[in-house]
Design an enzyme around this catalytic site. Structure first.
Site, mmCIF file in Angstrom:
data_model
loop_
_atom_site.group_PDB
_atom_site.id
_atom_site.type_symbol
_atom_site.label_atom_id
_atom_site.label_comp_id
_atom_site.label_asym_id
_atom_site.label_seq_id
_atom_site.Cartn_x
_atom_site.Cartn_y
_atom_site.Cartn_z
ATOM 1 N N GLU A 1 0.827 -1.211 0.000
ATOM 2 C CA GLU A 1 0.000 0.000 0.000
ATOM 3 C C GLU A 1 0.859 1.258 0.000
ATOM 4 O O GLU A 1 0.645 2.186 -0.785
ATOM 5 C CB GLU A 1 -0.921 0.031 1.234
ATOM 6 C CG GLU A 1 -1.871 -1.141 1.362
ATOM 7 C CD GLU A 1 -1.290 -2.251 2.241
ATOM 8 O OE1 GLU A 1 -0.107 -2.628 2.042
ATOM 9 O OE2 GLU A 1 -2.009 -2.735 3.124
ATOM 10 N N CYS B 1 0.129 1.255 7.493
ATOM 11 C CA CYS B 1 -0.541 1.602 6.231
ATOM 12 C C CYS B 1 -1.891 2.267 6.489
ATOM 13 O O CYS B 1 -2.291 3.168 5.749
ATOM 14 C CB CYS B 1 -0.706 0.370 5.354
ATOM 15 S SG CYS B 1 0.866 -0.181 4.654
HETATM 16 ZN ZN LIG Z 1 1.377 -2.043 5.761
#
Ligand SMILES: [Zn+2]
Length: 163
Positions: free
Chosen positions: A72, A111
């Site tokens: 990500e 993330c």
């Molecule tokens: Zn991550």
């Protein structure tokens, strides 16, 4: 006592709108570009921009473990947000030789923080699609739902909004 509740929706891949099927498929294809010799967990992610563009990334591990980067954030680091260029959705999925399960994978905490920062910057919600290799998808329409009591820019007195 107070509590958090948030809506999420569960789909099979085939039940998603065409645009989202394409996004999830792109994330699945991106797992082939993962470098995961240490975990054997090949993660692929895809970002859908408001103009329909799809960007993809995969996790890149490192012998010095903290140097590795998630799929990500590998994508997010390459996006220049503007009024015309906003993120609509993020999809994440995985493949692993010994882990072909129906359990969707979710972004790690770091993330989630990174996605939420992008959401704050662009002033519009980012949907998150968490997927399994076998086609099960859990979707939240707003990245905020994945990070209750989030630390954010309004906690920093010196923060100056900019796009
Ligand atoms: Zn991550």
């Amino acid at each position: 006592m107070d509590s958090f509740t948030f809506p999420y929706q569960q789909y099979l891949h085939s039940e998603l709108p065409d645009e989202m099927q394409e996004l999830v498929t792109a994330a699945g294809n991106a797992t082939q570009r993962a470098y995961a010799p240490y975990s054997d967990l090949k993660v692929g992610a895809a970002v859908l921009m408001a103009d329909g563009t799809i960007l993809t990334g995969a996790n890149q591990e490192n012998a010095a473990f903290p140097v590795g980067i998630c799929a990500e954030r590998a994508i997010l680091s390459n996006i220049h947000l503007s009024d015309e260029t906003k993120i609509k959705a993020v999809a994440v999925t995985y493949s692993a030789d010994n882990k072909q399960t129906d359990k969707p994978i979710a972004p790690c905490g770091m993330c989630r923080q990174a996605i939420l920062e992008m959401q704050h910057r662009q002033h519009s919600p980012i949907a998150v699609y968490m997927c399994s290799p076998k086609g099960l998808v859990i979707m939240v329409e707003n990245a905020e739902f994945l990070l209750p009591f989030a630390f954010g820019n309004d906690d920093l007195p010196a923060y100056k909004p900019q796009v």
